[in-house]
Scaffold this motif. Structure first.
Motif, PDB file in Angstrom:
ATOM      1  N   GLN A 228      -1.104   6.561   7.802  1.00 27.38           N
ATOM      2  CA  GLN A 228      -1.184   5.418   7.673  1.00 27.38           C
ATOM      3  C   GLN A 228      -0.854   4.384   6.884  1.00 27.38           C
ATOM      4  O   GLN A 228      -0.906   2.776   7.197  1.00 27.38           O
ATOM      5  CB  GLN A 228      -2.581   5.588   8.564  1.00 27.38           C
ATOM      6  CG  GLN A 228      -3.103   5.883   9.947  1.00 27.38           C
ATOM      7  CD  GLN A 228      -4.869   6.158  10.043  1.00 27.38           C
ATOM      8  OE1 GLN A 228      -4.764   6.725   9.337  1.00 27.38           O
ATOM      9  NE2 GLN A 228      -4.886   5.513  11.760  1.00 27.38           N
ATOM     10  N   SER A 229      -1.301   5.059   5.844  1.00 24.22           N
ATOM     11  CA  SER A 229      -1.507   3.902   4.511  1.00 24.22           C
ATOM     12  C   SER A 229      -0.069   3.974   4.334  1.00 24.22           C
ATOM     13  O   SER A 229       0.016   2.704   3.469  1.00 24.22           O
ATOM     14  CB  SER A 229      -1.906   4.496   3.019  1.00 24.22           C
ATOM     15  OG  SER A 229      -1.490   6.154   3.073  1.00 24.22           O
ATOM     16  N   THR A 232       1.763   1.076   6.160  1.00 22.51           N
ATOM     17  CA  THR A 232       1.059  -0.584   6.094  1.00 22.51           C
ATOM     18  C   THR A 232       1.169  -1.688   4.898  1.00 22.51           C
ATOM     19  O   THR A 232       0.895   0.303   3.451  1.00 22.51           O
ATOM     20  CB  THR A 232      -0.227  -0.525   6.594  1.00 22.51           C
ATOM     21  OG1 THR A 232      -1.323   0.061   5.776  1.00 22.51           O
ATOM     22  CG2 THR A 232      -0.664  -0.498   7.860  1.00 22.51           C
ATOM     23  N   ALA A 234       0.063  -2.871   1.218  1.00 22.89           N
ATOM     24  CA  ALA A 234      -0.556  -2.437   0.113  1.00 22.89           C
ATOM     25  C   ALA A 234      -1.008  -3.430  -1.306  1.00 22.89           C
ATOM     26  O   ALA A 234      -1.877  -3.852  -1.920  1.00 22.89           O
ATOM     27  CB  ALA A 234      -0.850  -1.475  -0.350  1.00 22.89           C
TER      28      ALA A 234
END
Length: 453
Positions: A228-229, A232, A234
């Motif tokens: 998930q990180s 997306t 950052a």
């Protein structure tokens, strides 16, 4: 429902973790120990949904029963059994155990099935659909819980499919080395073409295995969070900073149509959205209500049976393949996948997109037909892995050339374990077939590998 699919796909967790309990304001209703082994099939066929812990122990409603009987009717119709004249006397259908039995029996009684003339109780008991208490009492007057109705409906479908040697066979091989057995299941990361229920031989292979291994551990919450990180941004940027204004506007429209809000997808990278829109575009009216990909079904059945779960890759490795794509490729990937999704939703499409959608449908239909018939030659013909590897596409070649060798090594390691072990390895069918697939790779290493008859 599409909103749920979208979130599930973006989470990267295609598994239905049917033993986990979602956080609820009210006390959750847990399934009974005797029904847990029915949950994977029940979920796959739409007999329960993601909110089952809010109702599974409650008395079934007539509306819920109608949905169940519709599912049973649809599944039995696919068997194409000889039809039977309707009985003259209508049975009482209500929310008692007897009424639920009557409702389910009536769907089977529409067909010429051995023993169906004996009536609801005798027929369902003979099939093992209804099992009384320790004294053999059926308690037909007692209110029927949703759980009891679900189990009866699921057992009826599976019993009649097994009786008719029906169900999706899957691309299933068996490799052996001494006392070790390794089942190789080539999966398709989708749910469509009425793929459920699966054939008994495939369900038995899962049940016979002590360990079930996948590309990724679908129960690894840390790995899922890592993916998930990776999906997306950052660095403070959003999707709008990485794609053209025209493409961003189309994503906004799709997000709104899916109930995610006009800016609901702004945090996601193009490759994550492309993969999700691609999957959504491949679903159709033959996809079950829960859109349970084959890998997710296998995982749920294995978890609910207490199997050891293993993985041959990590989320970091697999996610890195996508996250390492160039920005130019990611934008074109999103553009193409979104166009297919827009067309699937009824939008206008250029002739080129219409042709691509037609080709996609032809390939998917052929893949699932071959999968359901356990026909690897037909699968290879329609899938054409050689063309994929040598297409020059930045992503396609990496999906195999950077992964197949490691999967072959992992499969061989299972066959070299000490002692007597039975393992099922379920990975994408493209990794099983040639060129460079696991099946031929193991044979080249000297192992015996045969297609399960």
């Amino acid at each position: 429902m599409k909103r749920n699919w979208m979130r599930r796909l973006l989470a990267g967790a295609g598994a239905a973790l049917l033993l986990s309990v979602p956080a609820l304001a009210a006390e959750p209703q847990l399934p009974s120990a005797w029904s847990v082994d029915q949950l994977a099939d029940s979920y796959a066929m739409g007999l329960v949904d993601d909110n089952y812990t809010t109702y599974i122990q409650s008395t079934v409603t007539l509306q819920q029963l109608e949905v169940m009987t519709d599912i049973v009717a649809d599944k039995l119709a696919l068997l194409e059994l000889p039809q039977r004249p309707a009985d003259g006397e209508a049975l009482v259908v209500d929310t008692t155990r007897g009424g639920v039995m009557n409702a389910l029996y009536q769907e089977a009684a529409a067909y010429d099935i051995d023993g169906v003339e004996t009536g609801a109780q005798a027929f369902l008991c003979t099939l093992g659909v209804v099992q009384g208490d320790q004294s053999g009492q059926l308690h037909t007057e007692r209110p029927c819980t949703y759980e009891e109705a679900m189990v009866m409906a699921n057992r009826l479908i599976l019993a009649l499919y097994d009786q008719n040697d029906a169900g999706s066979l899957g691309l299933l091989w068996k490799a052996t080395n001494g006392s070790n057995t390794l089942y190789l299941l080539g999966t398709i990361h989708l749910d469509r073409s009425n793929v459920y229920p699966l054939h008994k031989s495939l369900r038995d292979a899962i049940d016979a295995s002590q360990t079930v291994a996948f590309e990724l551990d679908l129960n690894d919450l840390e790995g899922i969070a890592l993916l998930q990180s990776m999906q997306t941004y950052a660095d403070g940027s959003t999707l709008a900073d990485h794609i053209s204004p025209e493409l961003y506007e189309r994503v906004q429209a799709a997000s709104d149509a899916l109930g995610m809000g006009p800016n609901g997808l702004d945090a996601y990278k193009p490759w994550a959205l492309a993969s999700t829109f691609s999957t959504l575009s491949m679903m159709d009216d033959t996809t079950s209500a829960n859109a349970m990909a084959i890998d997710s079904y296998v995982n749920a059945r294995a978890v609910n049976s207490g199997k050891q779960i293993d993985a041959v890759e990590t989320y970091a490795f697999q996610g890195g393949i996508f996250d390492g794509l160039s920005e130019e490729y990611q934008e074109s990937y999103l553009d193409a996948c979104l166009a297919l999704f827009e067309m699937a939703q009824g939008g206008a499409a250029a002739e080129e997109i219409q042709a691509a959608a037609g080709e996609q449908e032809e390939i998917l239909s052929g893949m699932f037909e071959a999968w359901k018939n356990r026909d690897p030659e037909a699968f290879s013909e329609v899938y054409d892995k050689d063309a994929i590897i040598h297409s020059g596409d930045e992503l396609n070649s990496k999906l195999f050339t950077e992964r197949d060798p490691g999967m072959i090594q992992a499969a061989a390691a299972y066959l070299e374990q000490e002692g007597e072990n039975t393992v099922l390895l379920a990975v994408g069918a493209g990794h099983m077939v040639d060129p460079g697939g696991i099946v031929s790779g193991l044979r080249e290493l000297g192992y015996t590998v045969e297609l399960v008859p």
